[in-house]
Design a protein around this motif. Structure first.
Motif, PDB file in Angstrom:
ATOM      1  N   SER A   1       4.336   5.456   3.324  1.00 39.24           N
ATOM      2  CA  SER A   1       3.915   4.718   4.405  1.00 39.24           C
ATOM      3  C   SER A   1       3.095   3.683   4.413  1.00 39.24           C
ATOM      4  O   SER A   1       2.931   2.666   4.921  1.00 39.24           O
ATOM      5  N   GLU A   2       2.436   3.688   3.194  1.00 34.33           N
ATOM      6  CA  GLU A   2       1.380   2.617   2.851  1.00 34.33           C
ATOM      7  C   GLU A   2       1.957   1.532   1.816  1.00 34.33           C
ATOM      8  O   GLU A   2       1.081   0.621   1.600  1.00 34.33           O
ATOM      9  N   PHE A   3       3.173   1.724   1.414  1.00 33.01           N
ATOM     10  CA  PHE A   3       3.698   0.686   0.619  1.00 33.01           C
ATOM     11  C   PHE A   3       3.435  -0.593   1.231  1.00 33.01           C
ATOM     12  O   PHE A   3       4.059  -1.237   2.176  1.00 33.01           O
ATOM     13  N   ASN A   4       3.004  -1.645   0.312  1.00 35.81           N
ATOM     14  CA  ASN A   4       2.964  -2.897   0.787  1.00 35.81           C
ATOM     15  C   ASN A   4       2.682  -4.160  -0.589  1.00 35.81           C
ATOM     16  O   ASN A   4       2.236  -5.099  -0.527  1.00 35.81           O
ATOM     17  N   LYS A   5       3.514  -3.744  -1.545  1.00 40.84           N
ATOM     18  CA  LYS A   5       3.573  -4.492  -2.780  1.00 40.84           C
ATOM     19  C   LYS A   5       4.395  -5.548  -2.553  1.00 40.84           C
ATOM     20  O   LYS A   5       4.242  -6.524  -3.253  1.00 40.84           O
TER      21      LYS A   5
END
Length: 237
Positions: free
Chosen positions: A219-223
């Motif tokens: 849920s924290e994926f921000n790449k």
């Protein structure tokens, strides 16, 4: 490319289109399966998988959007959507659900043939069978991300991410050069090749779907960053 080794599915309730495209593809050496509604197509495609499917949007018993959604739960086969000029919302919905390409009716049969060939070429690049295992070639590793060209495999934190051919190529194009911005035109060339036109919104829809798939396992994926008015980039570690 030897057309004879490929099987194409045509799904359209317009029998004139079905017949004419069937004849064109058979004449070009493809094997072809035809369906006139989404429900029979779903049953057929799950029991007899094909190399690529061409789906009309407006059909009885199950429209092309629902058919695509159900197929994507089970398969990452390349999909081209057919839509009318006044079905822009359906086009975008199809791309968000994982269609690789769309063509607007009325269309040139030659254009459809070239789009089919382009998708199959891209798919072949990512379906090379590896003998013996352990091959290091074709790998892109960026921190938690691993892309394996030879197996068409994407992993994030050791979790599998099921990407379509287009999504895989876009992710790879960004991850190959972290920190550097890729314009939408550059991403179109990376995913579709030269001489294939798609509009910018197609790339935007694919990127949204890629992010959604990664966020389903993290849920924290921000790449993947958006640079408004410029393009996208993969964040450096």
């Amino acid at each position: 490319m030897e057309a004879g080794k490929y099987v194409i599915a045509l799904v359209d309730d317009d029998r004139n289109i079905l017949t004419s495209v069937f004849m064109m593809l058979e004449a070009d050496g493809f094997a072809v399966q035809t369906y006139t509604d989404g429900e029979s197509a779903l049953q057929g495609l799950l029991s007899r998988p094909v190399d690529l499917a061409v789906l009309d949007i407006k059909m009885p018993r199950m429209d092309g959007i629902e058919l695509l959604q159900r197929l994507r739960n089970r398969s990452q086969m390349p999909v081209i959507m057919l839509s009318s000029k006044d079905e822009e919302i359906d086009q975008l919905m199809g791309l968000r659900l994982g269609a690789d390409d769309y063509i607007t009716k009325p269309f040139s049969q030659r254009l459809l043939l070239e789009r089919i060939r382009a998708l199959l070429r891209r798919n072949d690049v990512n379906k090379i069978e590896v003998e013996g295992g352990g091959a290091a070639n074709g790998m892109v590793v960026r921190g938690s991300l691993t892309l394996d060209d030879l197996r068409h495999q994407c992993r994030w934190n050791n979790e599998d991410i099921q990407l379509t051919v287009t999504e895989f190529l876009l992710t790879k194009a960004l991850a190959m050069r972290p920190g550097l911005v890729k314009s939408r035109d550059q991403l179109i060339d990376a995913a579709y090749g030269e001489n294939i036109y798609v509009d910018d919104r197609t790339i935007d829809s694919h990127i949204k779907r890629i992010r959604k798939k990664f966020r389903q396992v993290d849920s924290e994926f921000n790449k993947i960053e958006t640079l408004y008015g410029i393009g996208y980039r993969y964040k450096e570690d």
